[in-house]
Scaffold this active site. Sequence first.
Site, PDB file in Angstrom:
ATOM      1  CE  LYS A   1      -4.548   0.775   0.465  1.00 20.19           C
ATOM      2  NZ  LYS A   1      -5.640  -0.176   0.194  1.00 20.19           N
TER       3      LYS A   1
HETATM    4  N1  GLU Z   1      -7.405   0.088  -3.030  1.00 21.97           N
HETATM    5  C1  GLU Z   1      -8.130  -1.122  -3.310  1.00 21.97           C
HETATM    6  C2  GLU Z   1      -8.125  -2.024  -2.095  1.00 21.97           C
HETATM    7  O1  GLU Z   1      -7.946  -1.575  -0.987  1.00 21.97           O
HETATM    8  C3  GLU Z   1      -7.657  -1.799  -4.589  1.00 21.97           C
HETATM    9  C4  GLU Z   1      -6.237  -2.232  -4.603  1.00 21.97           C
HETATM   10  C5  GLU Z   1      -5.749  -2.744  -5.967  1.00 21.97           C
HETATM   11  O2  GLU Z   1      -6.526  -2.798  -6.912  1.00 21.97           O
HETATM   12  O3  GLU Z   1      -4.568  -3.068  -6.047  1.00 21.97           O
HETATM   13  O4  GLU Z   1      -8.379  -3.191  -2.185  1.00 21.97           O
END
Ligand code: GLU
Length: 426
Positions: free
Chosen positions: A116
């Site tokens: 993240k």
């Molecule tokens: N931000 C989204 C999540 O928390 C998508 C992450 C992604 O597609 O890599 O799952």
Amino acid sequence: MVEPGVEAAPTAEQADPYATALAQFDAAADRLGLDEGMRQYLRTCRRELIVNLPVRMDDGSTVVFFGCRVQHNLARGPGKGGIRFHPSVTLNEVKALATWMTWKCAVVKIPFGGAKGGVKVDPKKLSLRELENLSRRYAAAIGPVIGPDLDVPAPDVGTDPRIMAWIMDAYSSAQGRWTPAVVTGKPIAVFGTEGRVAATGSGILHVVREAARHHGLSLDGATVAVQGFGNAGQWSARLLARQGCRVVAVSDTSGGIYSGRGLDVEAAIAQKLESNRVTDYAGADRTTNEDLLTLPVDVLVPAAFENQITGANAADVKAKIIAEAANGPTTPEADEILGDAGIFVIPDILASAGGVVVSYFEWAQNRAGLFWREEDVDNRLREVMTSAYHDVQGLAERDKITMREAATVLGVSRVVEAAELRGMRP
Ligand code: GLU
């Protein structure tokens, strides 16, 4: 020069999301009987990169923004997870979000680890040019640790497909080669995929449909409240309404709107897109983000932030089913209260996985040089979500544990298996 964003310590009443993530992991580790070395390995983030980003603003000044990219675990594949642009971003929050991505990818069996990123900024206060400068700066700063085989970012709170296009462009320019698979959630015109924008909402629909069937609840006329009206909240509300649900309340940072007869979800979305305040919607009563959580509805969808359902309000929650579109909306203390009350919680690492599943489809299409039809994306997403839902529910029933405990045990055990096979022990 302005000081770099300092990390705010969590206040006493705000549970630290990383402590929540670790408490959930520890419970799963106990159930699985993991040894101390494996626990240490999975309690730690593999890589935490802090970047301070000097950005030239429109008035000629320079502001330095705090940013980071965290890779929690890479045993099952390259890192995967969104980038958050929000004024409350901290390293600890991003570590929690990266940890949840590891379990999330494992629960839906896509070949990624968890990562993240975040930048401490209010993107609504930036001009388009400042936003582009910041996004490109961030892409350059995390460039050394991302890549199609290394770590693949995507949108999260405060970021969108346009920002993903800038990141792809900045990365591709630096590499001197076309590299669309470095990031997902791109616009369709620049190697995005059909179905990605709706994907988190579609995933919510699929798990709510299965949970409703399990509880003998008809979705036709079922009442729904949605907290948070960004991408995940809007699409969850829209798709549940299309399924016949009565969406009685939605909210954003400006507050909430309520109508016992049901809101016109399309009109509420149009209002949100126009003024960025869902409370400008005419013809509904007002409610608050807090009160929305305790409405007597069939389905509650927290689609905003961490720490919304806590020890302080969990006893007042009246929903039958909670489908977590946000990451980490429920604290461990609240989980216990909800469990005792017999409220069926479909946990974030399962319920919110639609986005990352379609991100995987986008990455796979980019690498193969293919474009799938929307129908193919939707069908495959339904298959993945439904089968993950039944894996989790099956384990929950077999071991008489909650859906969150079952999802975490499942996710953690798959990561452990990969780590053991690869020999990635500390
Ligand atoms: N931000 C989204 C999540 O928390 C998508 C992450 C992604 O597609 O890599 O799952």
